[in-house]
Design an enzyme around this catalytic site. Sequence first.
Site, PDB file in Angstrom:
ATOM      1  N   GLN B 128     -20.715 -25.129 -15.870  1.00 43.09           N
ATOM      2  CA  GLN B 128     -22.086 -25.045 -15.402  1.00 43.09           C
ATOM      3  C   GLN B 128     -23.061 -25.462 -16.498  1.00 43.09           C
ATOM      4  OE1 GLN B 128     -24.213 -21.166 -14.802  1.00 43.09           O
ATOM      5  NE2 GLN B 128     -23.932 -21.646 -12.655  1.00 43.09           N
ATOM      6  N   GLY B 129     -23.858 -26.480 -16.242  1.00 50.92           N
ATOM      7  CA  GLY B 129     -24.857 -26.935 -17.210  1.00 50.92           C
ATOM      8  C   GLY B 129     -26.261 -26.642 -16.709  1.00 50.92           C
ATOM      9  N   SER B 131     -28.534 -23.601 -18.275  1.00 49.17           N
ATOM     10  CA  SER B 131     -29.397 -23.137 -19.371  1.00 49.17           C
ATOM     11  C   SER B 131     -29.526 -24.187 -20.460  1.00 49.17           C
ATOM     12  CB  SER B 131     -28.823 -21.862 -19.992  1.00 49.17           C
ATOM     13  OG  SER B 131     -28.743 -20.841 -19.046  1.00 49.17           O
ATOM     14  N   SER B 163     -19.949 -22.482 -19.805  1.00 48.84           N
ATOM     15  CA  SER B 163     -18.646 -21.828 -19.916  1.00 48.84           C
ATOM     16  C   SER B 163     -17.520 -22.778 -19.523  1.00 48.84           C
ATOM     17  CB  SER B 163     -18.604 -20.563 -19.058  1.00 48.84           C
ATOM     18  OG  SER B 163     -19.172 -20.806 -17.805  1.00 48.84           O
ATOM     19  N   GLU B 246     -23.455 -15.953  -6.891  1.00 49.38           N
ATOM     20  CA  GLU B 246     -23.036 -15.303  -8.124  1.00 49.38           C
ATOM     21  C   GLU B 246     -23.347 -13.818  -8.085  1.00 49.38           C
ATOM     22  OE1 GLU B 246     -23.545 -15.865 -12.929  1.00 49.38           O
ATOM     23  OE2 GLU B 246     -24.723 -17.091 -11.591  1.00 49.38           O
TER      24      GLU B 246
END
Lengths: 335, 384
Positions: B128-129, B131, B163, B246
């Site tokens: 996941q990109g 932040s 992550s 989430e």
Amino acid sequence: MTAAVDFRLTDDQRALRDGTRELLAGRFGRDRLRAAVEAPALDRALWRELGEAGFFALRLPAAAGGVGLGLPEAVLVFEEAGRALLPGPLVACQVLASVVDGVATGERIAGLCAAAAGPVLWEHPADCDELILVEGAGKEGEGDRAFRAAASEVAAAPLASVDPLTPLARLTDFPRTAPLALDTSRLRREAALLTAAQQLGSAARTVEMAVDHARRREQFGVPIGSFQAVKHLCAQMLVRTEIARSAVYAASVTGDALEVAGAKLLADEAAVRNARDCLQVQGGMGFTWEADVHLHLKRAWLRAERWGAARELAELLAEGLVTGAEAESEAGVVE
Amino acid sequence: MDLAYTAEEEDFRARLRRWLGEVLPRLPAKPAAADWPGRRAYDAAWQRMLYDAGYAGLHWPRDAGGQGATPTQHLIFLEETERAGAPYVGANFVGLLHAGPTVAAEGTAAQRARWLPPILRGDEIWCQGFSEPDAGSDLASLRTRAVRDGDTYVVSGSKLWTSHAEVADWCELLVRTDPAAPRHRGISWLAMPMDAPGVTVRPLRTLAGSAEFAEMFLDEVRVPVGNRVGAEHDGWRVTMVTLSFERGTAFVGEVVACRRVLGELARTARANGRWDDAVLRRRLGGLAAEFTALWRLTQWNVSEAQRSGGVPGTGGSVFKLRYSHARQELYDAAAEVLGAGALDAGHTWVADRLAALSYTIAAGTSQIQQNIVAERILGLPKGR
């Protein structure tokens, strides 16, 4: 497909809750509440009306003149009573409705005391017709006994109650001549759960009071509810309430002793902490006698000492962890 | 109010238990914590076993290749796999819980056909990109730019907290496609291949000593326009679908695990004498009430989601606020049980204690969650 695990209220349960809220708003609104603060003798006419509405007969079978509902419904009704700060030995009359004649209809009022290490406190001594005393360790088969006496036969010393809406006396002598065949562990469990339900209602009400104030009260040219410091107090109040609600509602369905203990613990915390935070949000105005928040706080303190205080409940739950009863109890494992 | 499961759900549970009993003994040995390629292979193998048995993408809709199970069945699945000690979702987390559901909800038929089956089979790992160094809680201020050049976007910027980036094949990437538009309206959602030229990944070591996160630097990375999911500049809305997934069921297994750990703490304290301390006993008793209530709230949220037919709602914020705090309290109590043993970083409770510190920060800090509760549920005015 429809699945059964469902926390939502049924239409009937919603109607019961709304009807109770309406009844209490009409018959025990703010004027009556404040009048009761100055003159805390119970209103017998209101009590009979509660009886007619099924407040006490809720769980009696229809054949016995009851409504034939269960603990989940009683919990919803008592949540509303907690919201409205309705005074009186409500828990006693609900759990004793099938034990003492006239209680189910609201004609007679019964009190309920549990023998304890400290002083044994009697709520609304001047209003009770009868008193039931439960003695023992609170565990099944460990010498738990219950006795019944007319209020006039009981000796009690006056005590200045911290809660202006709940007069208290200290029991000094009780004639143990009329033993009762009662399932005392069940009675304690139900009394704890219904007390927790009142705490839940009070906790929910003080969130509303705090939020209402935070939206209207302006300082520095804006509503104080726009400040994060105030917002976060309010958010945590809601979180406490909803956690307690999950615990209380689930315990009302399972009736599991450890779940009831956990529900009481969390509901006590929610009611007491929320009243404190509500007072903080209301600021100086919250510290006045005229504001209602102290009535919630004082009653929450009182209820927190009844049918299991935090120190006792936490020990009980800890014991449950060791015996594995916690793991085996229904919570999470529906076999 | 009804807390009983239906016969159909109990049947589902029984079949799942039988299957877990059969396959778990056949799992290979768990790789070392720092062996990321090994962990990827292990997690992918488990996902493949789920796929072959018909448990992959349980809660995904059928037309996305999922099983179309109810939220309650999904809850039972998470509960039972945790109870049986099955592997956690691990490296498949982003694909199964964020990127996949987003593609399923917002992608074209071709995009779903390209990306969803490999996620379900465990063949492709996503990261996941979202932040960035200057866009954390204020995610909408992200600055990674994507400039259109014919059929491709040219992407430059840097991402943080990515992550599993080191082992990922794909990245769900939020980029700014219209710098002139209001913050929330100029963002797009792209699927970026991690082997594209210009992608540099640098592991980020956390205070727990582990490196499941990474920094990611993007230097004129070319991403086909066809890899955009949803309309151009509509990425914020597309992303919110992902984030609510989430907050919905991500912690079900963990709550079950916390209840088990609590029992272990009590038994350990009994064995080492710490149980004689009433303060500790009552602390553990209070946590028992806490985690039972959190489990009930989870069931409540899931049953609400099931009946509203939609994604989990704001109840998730209430849950996350309380759970993240309770988890930290749990491992603080564990340290109390361990005494000086809590200084041994090799103890799993100590590792979990360190990891728990991120819970009040990740996926929306507790402060942001409190703003959400105050503004969206309680209706307090926006402000600072």
